[in-house]
Design a protein around this motif. Structure first.
Motif, PDB file in Angstrom:
ATOM      1  N   ALA A  17       0.828  -1.208   0.000  1.00  0.00           N
ATOM      2  CA  ALA A  17       0.000   0.000   0.000  1.00  0.00           C
ATOM      3  C   ALA A  17       0.870   1.269   0.000  1.00  0.00           C
ATOM      4  O   ALA A  17       0.411   2.333  -0.408  1.00  0.00           O
ATOM      5  N   TRP A  18       2.097   1.141   0.439  1.00  0.00           N
ATOM      6  CA  TRP A  18       3.017   2.278   0.483  1.00  0.00           C
ATOM      7  C   TRP A  18       3.847   2.413  -0.795  1.00  0.00           C
ATOM      8  O   TRP A  18       4.666   3.335  -0.902  1.00  0.00           O
ATOM      9  N   ALA A  19       3.666   1.525  -1.757  1.00  0.00           N
ATOM     10  CA  ALA A  19       4.492   1.537  -2.962  1.00  0.00           C
ATOM     11  C   ALA A  19       4.419   2.879  -3.690  1.00  0.00           C
ATOM     12  O   ALA A  19       5.461   3.472  -4.001  1.00  0.00           O
ATOM     13  N   ALA A  20       3.231   3.366  -3.966  1.00  0.00           N
ATOM     14  CA  ALA A  20       3.101   4.624  -4.717  1.00  0.00           C
ATOM     15  C   ALA A  20       3.697   5.808  -3.948  1.00  0.00           C
ATOM     16  O   ALA A  20       4.473   6.580  -4.533  1.00  0.00           O
ATOM     17  N   VAL A  23       7.519   5.508  -4.095  1.00  0.00           N
ATOM     18  CA  VAL A  23       8.031   5.797  -5.437  1.00  0.00           C
ATOM     19  C   VAL A  23       7.931   7.295  -5.733  1.00  0.00           C
ATOM     20  O   VAL A  23       8.855   7.879  -6.303  1.00  0.00           O
ATOM     21  N   LEU A  24       6.845   7.931  -5.337  1.00  0.00           N
ATOM     22  CA  LEU A  24       6.707   9.365  -5.527  1.00  0.00           C
ATOM     23  C   LEU A  24       7.851  10.106  -4.823  1.00  0.00           C
ATOM     24  O   LEU A  24       8.501  10.972  -5.407  1.00  0.00           O
ATOM     25  N   ALA A  25       8.124   9.757  -3.577  1.00  0.00           N
ATOM     26  CA  ALA A  25       9.192  10.405  -2.813  1.00  0.00           C
ATOM     27  C   ALA A  25      10.563  10.143  -3.437  1.00  0.00           C
ATOM     28  O   ALA A  25      11.397  11.066  -3.541  1.00  0.00           O
ATOM     29  N   LEU A  26      10.815   8.914  -3.865  1.00  0.00           N
ATOM     30  CA  LEU A  26      12.100   8.579  -4.494  1.00  0.00           C
ATOM     31  C   LEU A  26      12.292   9.348  -5.799  1.00  0.00           C
ATOM     32  O   LEU A  26      13.364   9.904  -6.051  1.00  0.00           O
ATOM     33  N   ALA A  27      11.264   9.380  -6.634  1.00  0.00           N
ATOM     34  CA  ALA A  27      11.355  10.078  -7.915  1.00  0.00           C
ATOM     35  C   ALA A  27      11.508  11.585  -7.698  1.00  0.00           C
ATOM     36  O   ALA A  27      12.262  12.249  -8.424  1.00  0.00           O
ATOM     37  N   PHE A  28      10.819  12.125  -6.703  1.00  0.00           N
ATOM     38  CA  PHE A  28      10.957  13.542  -6.376  1.00  0.00           C
ATOM     39  C   PHE A  28      12.401  13.852  -5.978  1.00  0.00           C
ATOM     40  O   PHE A  28      13.017  14.779  -6.490  1.00  0.00           O
ATOM     41  N   GLY A  29      12.942  13.051  -5.073  1.00  0.00           N
ATOM     42  CA  GLY A  29      14.317  13.260  -4.628  1.00  0.00           C
ATOM     43  C   GLY A  29      15.330  13.072  -5.741  1.00  0.00           C
ATOM     44  O   GLY A  29      16.311  13.812  -5.830  1.00  0.00           O
ATOM     45  N   GLU A  30      15.099  12.110  -6.607  1.00  0.00           N
ATOM     46  CA  GLU A  30      16.008  11.837  -7.724  1.00  0.00           C
ATOM     47  C   GLU A  30      16.008  12.992  -8.724  1.00  0.00           C
ATOM     48  O   GLU A  30      17.002  13.217  -9.411  1.00  0.00           O
ATOM     49  N   SER A  31      14.916  13.720  -8.813  1.00  0.00           N
ATOM     50  CA  SER A  31      14.784  14.798  -9.795  1.00  0.00           C
ATOM     51  C   SER A  31      15.019  16.188  -9.214  1.00  0.00           C
ATOM     52  O   SER A  31      15.061  17.159  -9.959  1.00  0.00           O
ATOM     53  N   LEU A  32      15.144  16.287  -7.921  1.00  0.00           N
ATOM     54  CA  LEU A  32      15.286  17.579  -7.263  1.00  0.00           C
ATOM     55  C   LEU A  32      16.749  18.002  -7.208  1.00  0.00           C
ATOM     56  O   LEU A  32      17.605  17.240  -6.753  1.00  0.00           O
ATOM     57  N   LEU A  57       2.354  -6.403  -7.431  1.00  0.00           N
ATOM     58  CA  LEU A  57       2.266  -4.958  -7.267  1.00  0.00           C
ATOM     59  C   LEU A  57       1.714  -4.363  -8.565  1.00  0.00           C
ATOM     60  O   LEU A  57       2.153  -4.716  -9.654  1.00  0.00           O
ATOM     61  N   SER A  58       0.744  -3.485  -8.448  1.00  0.00           N
ATOM     62  CA  SER A  58       0.111  -2.894  -9.622  1.00  0.00           C
ATOM     63  C   SER A  58       1.019  -1.833 -10.253  1.00  0.00           C
ATOM     64  O   SER A  58       1.489  -0.913  -9.574  1.00  0.00           O
ATOM     65  N   PHE A  59       1.247  -1.944 -11.544  1.00  0.00           N
ATOM     66  CA  PHE A  59       2.118  -1.033 -12.275  1.00  0.00           C
ATOM     67  C   PHE A  59       1.566   0.388 -12.319  1.00  0.00           C
ATOM     68  O   PHE A  59       2.295   1.350 -12.099  1.00  0.00           O
ATOM     69  N   TRP A  60       0.293   0.559 -12.619  1.00  0.00           N
ATOM     70  CA  TRP A  60      -0.280   1.868 -12.932  1.00  0.00           C
ATOM     71  C   TRP A  60      -0.135   2.902 -11.822  1.00  0.00           C
ATOM     72  O   TRP A  60       0.350   4.006 -12.087  1.00  0.00           O
ATOM     73  N   PRO A  61      -0.535   2.617 -10.589  1.00  0.00           N
ATOM     74  CA  PRO A  61      -0.377   3.656  -9.557  1.00  0.00           C
ATOM     75  C   PRO A  61       1.092   3.952  -9.245  1.00  0.00           C
ATOM     76  O   PRO A  61       1.454   5.103  -8.961  1.00  0.00           O
ATOM     77  N   VAL A  62       1.947   2.941  -9.333  1.00  0.00           N
ATOM     78  CA  VAL A  62       3.369   3.142  -9.070  1.00  0.00           C
ATOM     79  C   VAL A  62       3.982   3.986 -10.188  1.00  0.00           C
ATOM     80  O   VAL A  62       4.765   4.903  -9.938  1.00  0.00           O
ATOM     81  N   TRP A  63       3.596   3.699 -11.419  1.00  0.00           N
ATOM     82  CA  TRP A  63       4.084   4.468 -12.563  1.00  0.00           C
ATOM     83  C   TRP A  63       3.662   5.936 -12.470  1.00  0.00           C
ATOM     84  O   TRP A  63       4.482   6.843 -12.630  1.00  0.00           O
TER      85      TRP A  63
END
Length: 176
Positions: A17-20, A23-32, A57-63
């Protein structure tokens, strides 16, 4: 670094349930700008992508979360460059790596709006290109369109690469 990636992937595997949000936090940090130099997250994103094929794990919400996080990171970097123009180079850690911002500036000057899309896929340029785009006052909407489209493509590439690795490794292990 490997332990960090393993721990994040294991957390996501156990708490899907914490996957999205992760991933949002990781992608934010990777791009900041600034943060991406300290904590590279692309390896963790690939590892989470590997969970897609093997854990259900569902691809769509993680993507989508990865794309949103990456786009927000670039947006903040753009804003920071736009707002603080001349002072950016004196801020740590860029003050320790003056060549990084210079490469981003050269890249933006040469390629313009496409630099946002291209830069997303090249490590150190990933965070310095949006910063440079803000410094040079690249028009907002062309920047944002390239930002969002490239963020969604980048997120899909990393996650699908991890998913493909897990499928390939599973196939190789079964055939042995």
């Amino acid at each position: 670094m490997e332990a960090y990636i393993h721990d994040i992937a294991e957390f996501v595997r156990q708490h899907q349930a914490w996957a999205a949000p992760v991933v949002l936090a990781l992608a934010f940090g990777e791009s900041l700008a600034f943060i991406s130099l300290l904590v590279p997250a692309w390896g963790a994103l690939v590892a989470i992508g590997a969970l897609i094929g093997v854990s259900g794990l569902s691809f769509w919400p993680v993507w989508i979360a990865g794309g949103v996080g990456a786009a927000l990171g670039d947006w903040v970097s753009y804003w920071f460059g736009y707002r603080y123009k001349d002072n950016v180079a004196q801020i740590w850690p860029l003050s320790k790596y003056p060549g990084l911002l210079r490469r981003g500036e050269d890249f933006v000057r040469k390629w313009g709006v496409p630099s946002i899309f291209i830069g997303r896929f090249f490590g150190p340029l990933r965070a310095s290109v949006p910063l440079a785009a803000g410094i040079f006052e690249m028009p907002f909407w062309p920047f944002q369109i390239a930002n969002v489209v490239s963020a969604l493509v980048w997120s899909a590439v990393l996650l699908l690469f991890g998913d493909g690795l897990s499928i390939g490794l599973g196939w190789m292990l079964r055939s042995v």
